[in-house]
Design an enzyme around this catalytic site. Structure first.
Site, PDB file in Angstrom:
ATOM      1  N   VAL A 273       0.810  -1.226   0.000  1.00 25.27           N
ATOM      2  CA  VAL A 273       0.000   0.000   0.000  1.00 25.27           C
ATOM      3  C   VAL A 273       0.844   1.277   0.000  1.00 25.27           C
ATOM      4  O   VAL A 273       0.322   2.355  -0.286  1.00 25.27           O
ATOM      5  CB  VAL A 273      -1.012   0.049   1.182  1.00 25.27           C
TER       6      VAL A 273
ATOM      7  N   ASN B 159      -7.274  -1.841   5.954  1.00 18.86           N
ATOM      8  CA  ASN B 159      -6.910  -2.599   7.159  1.00 18.86           C
ATOM      9  C   ASN B 159      -5.388  -2.756   7.340  1.00 18.86           C
ATOM     10  O   ASN B 159      -4.930  -2.895   8.468  1.00 18.86           O
ATOM     11  CB  ASN B 159      -7.584  -3.975   7.094  1.00 18.86           C
TER      12      ASN B 159
ATOM     13  N   SER C 128      -7.327   2.449  16.123  1.00 20.45           N
ATOM     14  CA  SER C 128      -6.949   1.603  17.268  1.00 20.45           C
ATOM     15  C   SER C 128      -7.299   2.368  18.540  1.00 20.45           C
ATOM     16  O   SER C 128      -7.382   3.606  18.516  1.00 20.45           O
ATOM     17  CB  SER C 128      -5.435   1.357  17.230  1.00 20.45           C
TER      18      SER C 128
ATOM     19  N   TYR D 129       3.063   4.686  15.927  1.00 20.35           N
ATOM     20  CA  TYR D 129       1.775   4.008  15.710  1.00 20.35           C
ATOM     21  C   TYR D 129       0.620   4.880  16.197  1.00 20.35           C
ATOM     22  O   TYR D 129      -0.406   5.020  15.519  1.00 20.35           O
ATOM     23  CB  TYR D 129       1.816   2.674  16.466  1.00 20.35           C
TER      24      TYR D 129
ATOM     25  N   SER E  33      -0.033   7.625  13.793  1.00 17.19           N
ATOM     26  CA  SER E  33      -0.682   7.129  12.568  1.00 17.19           C
ATOM     27  C   SER E  33      -2.164   6.836  12.820  1.00 17.19           C
ATOM     28  O   SER E  33      -3.010   7.143  11.983  1.00 17.19           O
ATOM     29  CB  SER E  33       0.031   5.880  12.040  1.00 17.19           C
ATOM     30  N   LYS E  34      -2.470   6.279  13.986  1.00 18.06           N
ATOM     31  CA  LYS E  34      -3.863   5.879  14.238  1.00 18.06           C
ATOM     32  C   LYS E  34      -4.737   7.081  14.636  1.00 18.06           C
ATOM     33  O   LYS E  34      -5.939   7.083  14.379  1.00 18.06           O
ATOM     34  CB  LYS E  34      -3.911   4.764  15.285  1.00 18.06           C
TER      35      LYS E  34
ATOM     36  N   ILE F  14      -6.369  -7.336  20.101  1.00 21.20           N
ATOM     37  CA  ILE F  14      -7.003  -8.463  19.408  1.00 21.20           C
ATOM     38  C   ILE F  14      -5.946  -9.531  19.147  1.00 21.20           C
ATOM     39  O   ILE F  14      -4.815  -9.201  18.733  1.00 21.20           O
ATOM     40  CB  ILE F  14      -7.608  -7.978  18.056  1.00 21.20           C
TER      41      ILE F  14
HETATM   42  P1  NAD Z   1      -1.417  -8.432  11.295  1.00 23.06           P
HETATM   43  O1  NAD Z   1       0.021  -8.067  11.439  1.00 23.06           O
HETATM   44  O2  NAD Z   1      -1.874  -9.759  11.794  1.00 23.06           O
HETATM   45  O3  NAD Z   1      -1.855  -8.310   9.758  1.00 23.06           O
HETATM   46  C1  NAD Z   1      -1.566  -7.167   9.008  1.00 23.06           C
HETATM   47  C2  NAD Z   1      -1.570  -7.523   7.538  1.00 23.06           C
HETATM   48  O4  NAD Z   1      -1.230  -6.334   6.816  1.00 23.06           O
HETATM   49  C3  NAD Z   1      -0.536  -8.595   7.188  1.00 23.06           C
HETATM   50  O5  NAD Z   1      -1.120  -9.602   6.387  1.00 23.06           O
HETATM   51  C4  NAD Z   1       0.536  -7.810   6.431  1.00 23.06           C
HETATM   52  O6  NAD Z   1       1.208  -8.558   5.424  1.00 23.06           O
HETATM   53  C5  NAD Z   1      -0.288  -6.678   5.817  1.00 23.06           C
HETATM   54  N1  NAD Z   1       0.555  -5.542   5.482  1.00 23.06           N
HETATM   55  C6  NAD Z   1       1.533  -4.979   6.236  1.00 23.06           C
HETATM   56  N2  NAD Z   1       2.134  -3.993   5.547  1.00 23.06           N
HETATM   57  C7  NAD Z   1       1.510  -3.921   4.340  1.00 23.06           C
HETATM   58  C8  NAD Z   1       1.691  -3.126   3.186  1.00 23.06           C
HETATM   59  N3  NAD Z   1       2.665  -2.204   3.127  1.00 23.06           N
HETATM   60  N4  NAD Z   1       0.883  -3.320   2.119  1.00 23.06           N
HETATM   61  C9  NAD Z   1      -0.099  -4.264   2.168  1.00 23.06           C
HETATM   62  N5  NAD Z   1      -0.300  -5.069   3.218  1.00 23.06           N
HETATM   63  C10 NAD Z   1       0.510  -4.903   4.300  1.00 23.06           C
HETATM   64  O7  NAD Z   1      -2.254  -7.237  11.964  1.00 23.06           O
HETATM   65  P2  NAD Z   1      -3.724  -7.215  12.608  1.00 23.06           P
HETATM   66  O8  NAD Z   1      -3.581  -7.380  14.061  1.00 23.06           O
HETATM   67  O9  NAD Z   1      -4.626  -8.128  11.856  1.00 23.06           O
HETATM   68  O10 NAD Z   1      -4.110  -5.690  12.366  1.00 23.06           O
HETATM   69  C11 NAD Z   1      -4.858  -5.259  11.257  1.00 23.06           C
HETATM   70  C12 NAD Z   1      -5.124  -3.765  11.405  1.00 23.06           C
HETATM   71  O11 NAD Z   1      -5.829  -3.536  12.631  1.00 23.06           O
HETATM   72  C13 NAD Z   1      -3.863  -2.920  11.474  1.00 23.06           C
HETATM   73  O12 NAD Z   1      -4.078  -1.679  10.828  1.00 23.06           O
HETATM   74  C14 NAD Z   1      -3.668  -2.721  12.960  1.00 23.06           C
HETATM   75  O13 NAD Z   1      -2.931  -1.558  13.249  1.00 23.06           O
HETATM   76  C15 NAD Z   1      -5.110  -2.616  13.415  1.00 23.06           C
HETATM   77  N6  NAD Z   1      -5.272  -2.952  14.839  1.00 23.06           N
HETATM   78  C16 NAD Z   1      -4.919  -4.156  15.337  1.00 23.06           C
HETATM   79  C17 NAD Z   1      -5.063  -4.416  16.695  1.00 23.06           C
HETATM   80  C18 NAD Z   1      -4.709  -5.730  17.331  1.00 23.06           C
HETATM   81  O14 NAD Z   1      -4.671  -5.801  18.566  1.00 23.06           O
HETATM   82  N7  NAD Z   1      -4.433  -6.784  16.590  1.00 23.06           N
HETATM   83  C19 NAD Z   1      -5.585  -3.416  17.530  1.00 23.06           C
HETATM   84  C20 NAD Z   1      -5.937  -2.194  16.984  1.00 23.06           C
HETATM   85  C21 NAD Z   1      -5.774  -1.962  15.634  1.00 23.06           C
END
Ligand code: NAD
Length: 247
Positions: free
Chosen positions: A64, A90, A142, A155, A158-159, A188
């Site tokens: 992205v 996402n 987040s 982070y 960004s959020k 999560i």
């Molecule tokens: P994760 O690391 O399990 O998955 C993230 C996915 O994004 C991966 O498949 C990765 O390959 C892909 N990705 C990373 N950089 C990329 C890029 N440059 N281009 C395209 N794809 C890319 O993360 P997650 O926990 O599933 O989180 C998903 C979203 O939710 C994120 O934005 C994260 O910040 C947000 N989030 C997660 C949590 C949590 O506790 N897991 C909490 C709040 C927010």
């Protein structure tokens, strides 16, 4: 229940974690799912999982942060389907360090993926959604984007920024029939938590009134609601999905 029947839904970062759960939930809701993520093999595996649920699904390797790649994927989806109904921004990463220890590279990379990447994808679909006269853009914020967090200067910025995008685009695009909302998950259970020590995760569990972390499906179901016509009057909202950890 098929709340997303025939809706063409592009989900970034959909190869694992919350993105994959969202792709699968959307597949169950009848969507045509477009999986976009960094690694082609992981994208193919996610596409097969959506197809196994009976959905139409296709995948694209996408970074992205690379605008030409984003434009290329959007052009391909539009050429094949003629429209994009839903974008789920996402994809996101963490690279944690305290303020005094954070490198410029850590700062830049997180801003690049989590903020510039979201901007790239939204801008790339906006013209098509305006032409269609409808669309939904959902952004991953987040709880850290609401309250900040130790060790997450990049982070958190960004959020918080994603919330600024959401409210701005809700104003700009709302009059064109496009709804823009953000989800602010708590902690999560996905691979993104891998770097957090078990002791800290236990403390986090205790801070949540439900005394557990969230599951990816519990975020995916909120995205599905927001993507659907059930949320037809929800615009510019930031929905915290954290088991009540901030109350
Ligand atoms: P994760 O690391 O399990 O998955 C993230 C996915 O994004 C991966 O498949 C990765 O390959 C892909 N990705 C990373 N950089 C990329 C890029 N440059 N281009 C395209 N794809 C890319 O993360 P997650 O926990 O599933 O989180 C998903 C979203 O939710 C994120 O934005 C994260 O910040 C947000 N989030 C997660 C949590 C949590 O506790 N897991 C909490 C709040 C927010």
């Amino acid at each position: 229940m098929s709340r997303l029947s025939n809706k063409v839904c592009l989900i970034t970062g959909a190869a694992q974690g919350i993105g994959l759960a969202t792709a699968e939930t959307f597949a169950r809701e009848g969507a045509t799912v477009v999986v976009a993520d960094l690694k082609p093999e992981a994208v193919d595996a996610a596409v097969r999982r959506c197809q196994a649920l009976g959905a139409q699904a296709e995948g694209h390797a996408l970074d992205v942060t690379e605008r030409t790649q984003v434009d290329g994927v959007v052009a391909k989806v539009l050429a094949r389907h003629g429209r994009i109904d839903v974008l789920v921004n996402n994809a996101g990463i963490t690279q944690d360090a305290r303020l005094q220890k954070m490198t410029i590279e850590q700062f830049d990379r997180v801003i690049d993926v989590n903020l510039r990447g979201v901007f790239h994808c939204a801008q790339a679909v906006a013209d098509a959604m305006v032409r269609q006269g409808h669309g939904v853009i959902l952004n991953a914020s987040s709880v850290v984007g609401l309250y900040g967090n130790y060790g997450q200067t990049n982070y958190a910025a960004s959020k918080f920024g994603v919330i600024g995008f959401t409210k701005t685009w809700a104003r700009e695009l709302g009059p064109k029939g496009i709804r823009v909302n953000a989800v602010a998950p708590g902690f999560i259970e996905t691979p993104i938590l891998a770097t957090i020590p078990d002791k800290v995760l236990d403390e986090l569990r205790q801070r949540v009134p439900l005394h557990r972390l969230g599951r990816p499906e519990e975020i995916a179901s909120v995205y599905a609601f927001l993507a659907s016509d059930d949320a037809s009057y929800v615009n510019g909202a930031v929905i915290e999905v954290s088991g009540g950890m901030s109350v």
